[in-house]
Design an enzyme around this catalytic site. Structure first.
Site, mmCIF file in Angstrom:
data_model
loop_
_atom_site.group_PDB
_atom_site.id
_atom_site.type_symbol
_atom_site.label_atom_id
_atom_site.label_comp_id
_atom_site.label_asym_id
_atom_site.label_seq_id
_atom_site.Cartn_x
_atom_site.Cartn_y
_atom_site.Cartn_z
ATOM 1 N N ARG A 116 51.956 44.515 41.413
ATOM 2 C CA ARG A 116 50.889 45.246 40.703
ATOM 3 C C ARG A 116 51.456 45.628 39.344
ATOM 4 O O ARG A 116 52.448 46.359 39.260
ATOM 5 C CB ARG A 116 50.472 46.496 41.479
ATOM 6 C CG ARG A 116 49.625 47.433 40.645
ATOM 7 C CD ARG A 116 48.959 48.513 41.444
ATOM 8 N NE ARG A 116 47.859 47.980 42.216
ATOM 9 C CZ ARG A 116 46.898 48.738 42.777
ATOM 10 N NH1 ARG A 116 46.925 50.046 42.642
ATOM 11 N NH2 ARG A 116 45.922 48.177 43.453
ATOM 12 N N HIS A 143 41.728 41.684 40.205
ATOM 13 C CA HIS A 143 42.130 42.323 41.472
ATOM 14 C C HIS A 143 41.581 41.466 42.618
ATOM 15 O O HIS A 143 40.672 41.882 43.351
ATOM 16 C CB HIS A 143 41.566 43.742 41.515
ATOM 17 C CG HIS A 143 42.214 44.636 42.529
ATOM 18 N ND1 HIS A 143 43.283 44.244 43.307
ATOM 19 C CD2 HIS A 143 41.947 45.923 42.885
ATOM 20 C CE1 HIS A 143 43.634 45.252 44.095
ATOM 21 N NE2 HIS A 143 42.846 46.274 43.865
ATOM 22 N N GLN A 146 41.262 42.727 46.402
ATOM 23 C CA GLN A 146 40.146 43.644 46.638
ATOM 24 C C GLN A 146 38.842 42.859 46.773
ATOM 25 O O GLN A 146 38.041 43.116 47.684
ATOM 26 C CB GLN A 146 40.041 44.654 45.480
ATOM 27 C CG GLN A 146 38.916 45.651 45.640
ATOM 28 C CD GLN A 146 39.181 46.693 46.719
ATOM 29 O OE1 GLN A 146 40.230 47.333 46.731
ATOM 30 N NE2 GLN A 146 38.247 46.861 47.642
ATOM 31 N N ASP A 238 32.920 51.012 39.641
ATOM 32 C CA ASP A 238 34.354 51.312 39.602
ATOM 33 C C ASP A 238 34.550 52.401 38.545
ATOM 34 O O ASP A 238 33.633 52.701 37.764
ATOM 35 C CB ASP A 238 35.141 50.028 39.263
ATOM 36 C CG ASP A 238 36.653 50.198 39.366
ATOM 37 O OD1 ASP A 238 37.111 51.213 39.939
ATOM 38 O OD2 ASP A 238 37.392 49.316 38.862
ATOM 39 N N CYS A 278 35.759 50.106 44.962
ATOM 40 C CA CYS A 278 37.104 49.724 45.425
ATOM 41 C C CYS A 278 37.972 50.939 45.742
ATOM 42 O O CYS A 278 38.954 50.819 46.464
ATOM 43 C CB CYS A 278 37.782 48.853 44.377
ATOM 44 S SG CYS A 278 37.914 49.668 42.767
ATOM 45 N N ARG A 306 41.022 45.656 53.347
ATOM 46 C CA ARG A 306 42.183 45.249 52.557
ATOM 47 C C ARG A 306 43.294 44.800 53.500
ATOM 48 O O ARG A 306 43.995 43.811 53.248
ATOM 49 C CB ARG A 306 42.682 46.413 51.679
ATOM 50 C CG ARG A 306 41.740 46.827 50.566
ATOM 51 C CD ARG A 306 41.602 45.767 49.500
ATOM 52 N NE ARG A 306 42.891 45.424 48.896
ATOM 53 C CZ ARG A 306 43.500 46.143 47.948
ATOM 54 N NH1 ARG A 306 42.937 47.229 47.467
ATOM 55 N NH2 ARG A 306 44.669 45.754 47.438
HETATM 56 N N1 NVA Z 1 39.798 49.340 37.868
HETATM 57 C C1 NVA Z 1 40.662 50.189 38.633
HETATM 58 C C2 NVA Z 1 40.861 49.640 40.001
HETATM 59 C C3 NVA Z 1 41.771 50.458 40.882
HETATM 60 C C4 NVA Z 1 41.963 49.868 42.234
HETATM 61 C C5 NVA Z 1 41.990 50.318 37.915
HETATM 62 O O1 NVA Z 1 42.511 49.308 37.430
HETATM 63 O O2 NVA Z 1 42.516 51.429 37.820
HETATM 64 N N1 CP Z 2 41.502 49.704 45.581
HETATM 65 C C1 CP Z 2 42.837 49.771 45.386
HETATM 66 O O1 CP Z 2 43.486 48.812 44.989
HETATM 67 O O2 CP Z 2 43.376 50.972 45.664
HETATM 68 P P1 CP Z 2 44.846 51.461 45.336
HETATM 69 O O3 CP Z 2 44.948 51.620 43.840
HETATM 70 O O4 CP Z 2 44.969 52.781 46.056
HETATM 71 O O5 CP Z 2 45.837 50.459 45.824
#
Ligand code: NVA
Ligand code: CP
Length: 318
Positions: A116, A143, A146, A238, A278, A306
């Site tokens: 990540r 992502h 997800q 989101d 998500c 997930r």
């Molecule tokens: N768009 C959000 C998704 C988190 C799972 C982010 O990147 O923070």
């Molecule tokens: N939806 C998701 O990826 O959550 P986290 O940021 O908690 O991993």
């Protein structure tokens, strides 16, 4: 076509990276979803299934996570292997060791790497340098884990995917990029309403449209949330400020003020609409509490899936 236990499809996935849904055919994505549903069934029935016995997954995190970290770690354990949590700041990558050298080194110990990170190019570089499969656990661009879990969830609730309409209201971010590509691959009509300046990436839009042609899916971009949500089977939103964009929070609150998903907006969706997010969510910002905590919300089913979807990905590619 037989989608679970299909030797040919399963064989074709072994050793592959999971960086973006665009790299997978509709049949492969459908196979992974069906595999996830089967693994979920086994899990609920208490059946032990450990195809990854003795294998190790490294998990590099440059951003925070609840769901991704826990589901990958537990998933790997359930499949008979182990997962190592590697915070970027605790490994030499955080002190300037190159992504390439990290990839080469880690490949000597591990059977797979999940990452990540911010820049998507880091994931691509990691995959280039690694000799083991690499999984994208979220970048600023996408992502895919997800989105895979999300379409598994929609299938479980609606009994089908092709021909449905999914509407996304809000920021043209990583989440919508993976969702729209997944929709194009699965024959789902997808509409996005975002304010000016926050549109999805034009290259991803173009690529999505090319893929949509092959499955009869459509992609519609607009400014008006009511237009996007009209007759939708699923409404997704989101956060307005993703990780890395916290400094823009106030500016974004103004830009997105009329993009909240609430009961008023949901009047335009189908009566049996599903609400999806998500997570993590901000009640009172992108979604009202009445919607996310209401009867149509399936956000925790998404979170649960997930685990199952990523187990399917890991078991297939590792
Ligand atoms: N768009 C959000 C998704 C988190 C799972 C982010 O990147 O923070
Ligand atoms: N939806 C998701 O990826 O959550 P986290 O940021 O908690 O991993």
């Amino acid at each position: 076509m037989k989608l679970v236990g299909n030797e040919e499809l399963a064989h074709g996935l072994k050793g592959r990276d999971f960086l973006a849904l665009v790299d997978y055919t509709p049949e492969e994505i459908q196979y992974l979803i069906n595999y996830a549903i089967e693994l979920k069934r086994k899990n609920k029935a208490g059946e032990v299934y450990q195809p990854l016995r003795g294998k190790s997954l490294g998990m590099i995190f440059e951003k925070s996570s609840t769901r991704t970290r826990v589901s990958f770690e537990v998933g790997m354990y359930q499949l008979g292997g182990q997962a190592l949590f590697l915070s970027k700041n605790d490994i030499q990558l955080g002190r300037g060791e190159t992504v390439w050298d990290t990839a080469q080194t880690m490949s000597r110990y591990l059977d797979g790497i999940m990452i990540r990170t911010f820049g998507h190019k880091n994931v691509v570089e990691l995959a280039r340098g690694a000799t083991v499969p690499v999984i994208n656990g979220l970048t600023d661009l996408s992502h895919p884990c997800q989105a895979l879990a999300d379409y598994q969830t929609v299938l479980e609730h609606k009994g089908k995917l092709s021909g449905l309409k999914v509407a996304y209201v809000g920021d043209g971010n990583n989440m919508v990029h993976s969702l729209m590509m997944g929709a194009a691959k699965l024959g789902i009509h997808f509409s996005v309403a975002s304010p000016e300046g926050y549109d999805p990436d034009p290259e991803v839009v173009e690529l999505t449209r090319e893929n949509a042609k092959k499955t009869g899916a459509s992609l519609t971009l607009c400014r008006d949330p009511k237009e996007a949500v009209a007759d939708a089977d699923v409404v997704y939103t989101d956060v307005w400020a993703s990780m890395g964009f916290e400094a823009e929070q106030q500016k974004r609150e103004l830009a997105f003020a009329s993009y909240q998903v609430n009961d008023e907006l949901m009047k335009y969706a189908k009566k049996d609409y599903l609400f999806m997010h998500c997570l993590p969510a901000h009640r009172g910002e992108e979604v009202s509490a009445e919607v996310i905590d209401g009867a149509h919300s399936i956000v925790f089913d998404q979170a649960e899936n997930r685990l199952h979807a990523q187990k399917a990905v890991m078991a297939a590619i590792m």
